[in-house]
Design a protein around this motif. Structure first.
Motif, mmCIF file in Angstrom:
data_model
loop_
_atom_site.group_PDB
_atom_site.id
_atom_site.type_symbol
_atom_site.label_atom_id
_atom_site.label_comp_id
_atom_site.label_asym_id
_atom_site.label_seq_id
_atom_site.Cartn_x
_atom_site.Cartn_y
_atom_site.Cartn_z
ATOM 1 N N ASN B 31 -2.967 -2.762 13.787
ATOM 2 C CA ASN B 31 -2.200 -2.569 12.729
ATOM 3 C C ASN B 31 -1.875 -3.351 11.345
ATOM 4 N N ALA B 32 -1.942 -4.899 11.989
ATOM 5 C CA ALA B 32 -2.477 -5.951 10.747
ATOM 6 C C ALA B 32 -3.494 -6.016 9.780
ATOM 7 N N LEU B 34 -5.952 -2.527 9.854
ATOM 8 C CA LEU B 34 -6.296 -1.059 9.524
ATOM 9 C C LEU B 34 -5.992 -1.327 7.908
ATOM 10 N N PRO B 35 -5.076 -1.802 7.491
ATOM 11 C CA PRO B 35 -4.954 -1.399 6.405
ATOM 12 C C PRO B 35 -5.325 -2.283 5.163
ATOM 13 N N ARG B 38 -8.413 -0.229 5.094
ATOM 14 C CA ARG B 38 -8.381 0.807 4.209
ATOM 15 C C ARG B 38 -8.852 0.607 2.682
#
Lengths: 245, 57
Positions: B31-32, B34-35, B38
């Motif tokens: 979760n750290a 991935l963003p 993207r």
């Protein structure tokens, strides 16, 4: 105050602000969590019943807390999005959902790994566990609904309604341990009866929760940037941002 | 915690404590990371589109 809120709601202003402050939250959360882990895994004494097994608490409780906290954030943002038609509010919900789903999954996984040695089973259809599982499905439902439509606005509205309908599950989870006699432990540290927990045990827990909250602040901002960029990709400020970057 | 040995074995609960921490670490790292990836991919995709618009004008 309202001017600030209005300015924050403008995507370009928000995007630049997030770019600057998200990293600070990220590094701070890392430091705080490391301190919490040191306290929880090394300093805290073993539990008189569960021995060192209770140390799963330092990731289980913060995850469970975040799973509920994030859902409330998501539902409030959904309501704001629906009532005042603020696109950024829907973007907040869409950015929060994956994080909420992750923490719900972690709460279930760590709880299950804690349950095996203590209860003798990985899973039981207990009121607390079952309502937390429903929470996971609500998050996944939100995500599916949000991406199900060609037009993002429709996806936002449909998933926002689901988020609002699902809010009733949050108090159910919280009070499940009181209303039904559950295998899952009742409120112990925060609203709990047992005041005999030594500080060396609950202080690391507070630190870990603060660490998880800071982590959430860092990475919801990051995800929100992506959501805003995605939703505003046809606008002039995004075009200018792309050319400049 | 008195010794490294107890720390590693977690007083016999190591088989439950360490996988719990491992899952949390993995999910939080994903979760750290991935963003950011993207965001990068989206910016790259948008950058490819910008010149075409200018040609068409």
């Amino acid at each position: 105050m309202f001017v600030w809120f209005h300015k924050l709601a403008s995507p370009p202003y928000f995007y630049r602000l997030a770019e600057r402050i998200a990293p600070w939250f990220g590094w701070l959360s890392l430091i705080v969590m490391l301190a919490g882990l040191y306290g929880g895994l090394w300093l805290a004494p073993p539990d008189y019943q569960q021995g060192d097994g209770f140390r799963i608490m330092y990731v289980h409780v913060p995850s469970a807390w975040m799973s509920l906290f994030i859902y409330v954030v998501m539902a409030v943002a959904a309501a704001i999005g629906l009532i005042w038609r603020m696109k950024l509010a829907h973007a907040v919900s869409a950015a929060a959902a994956p994080l909420g789903a992750s923490f719900t999954f972690l709460a279930l996984a760590t709880g299950s790994l804690w349950g095996k040695p203590m209860w003798g089973t990985y899973w039981v259809w207990d009121a607390r566990l079952t309502s937390e599982l429903v929470l996971l499905f609500l998050y996944l439902g939100y995500l599916a609904l949000n991406h199900a439509f060609e037009d993002q606005r429709t996806g936002d509205r449909a998933s926002a309604i689901l988020a609002l309908v699902g809010i009733v599950n949050v108090p159910i989870i919280h009070y499940s341990v009181k209303w039904w006699n559950t295998l899952h432990q009742g409120p112990t540290v925060f609203f709990g009866a047992r005041a005999d927990i030594p500080p060396s045990m609950y202080i690391p827990l507070f630190i870990m929760i603060i660490g998880f909250m800071l982590y959430f602040a860092a990475f919801i901002l990051k995800r929100l940037q992506v959501e805003v960029l995605q939703r505003e990709r046809h606008t002039a400020w995004v075009r200018e941002l792309v050319e400049r970057s | 915690m008195s010794s490294w040995h107890e720390f590693l074995t977690m007083g016999g609960y190591g088989a439950y404590v360490w996988p719990s921490y491992a899952i949390v670490l993995v999910v939080m790292v994903i979760n750290a990371v991935l963003p950011g990836r993207r965001q990068h991919a989206l910016l790259k995709q948008l950058r490819r589109r910008v010149p075409n618009d200018r040609e068409r004008q």
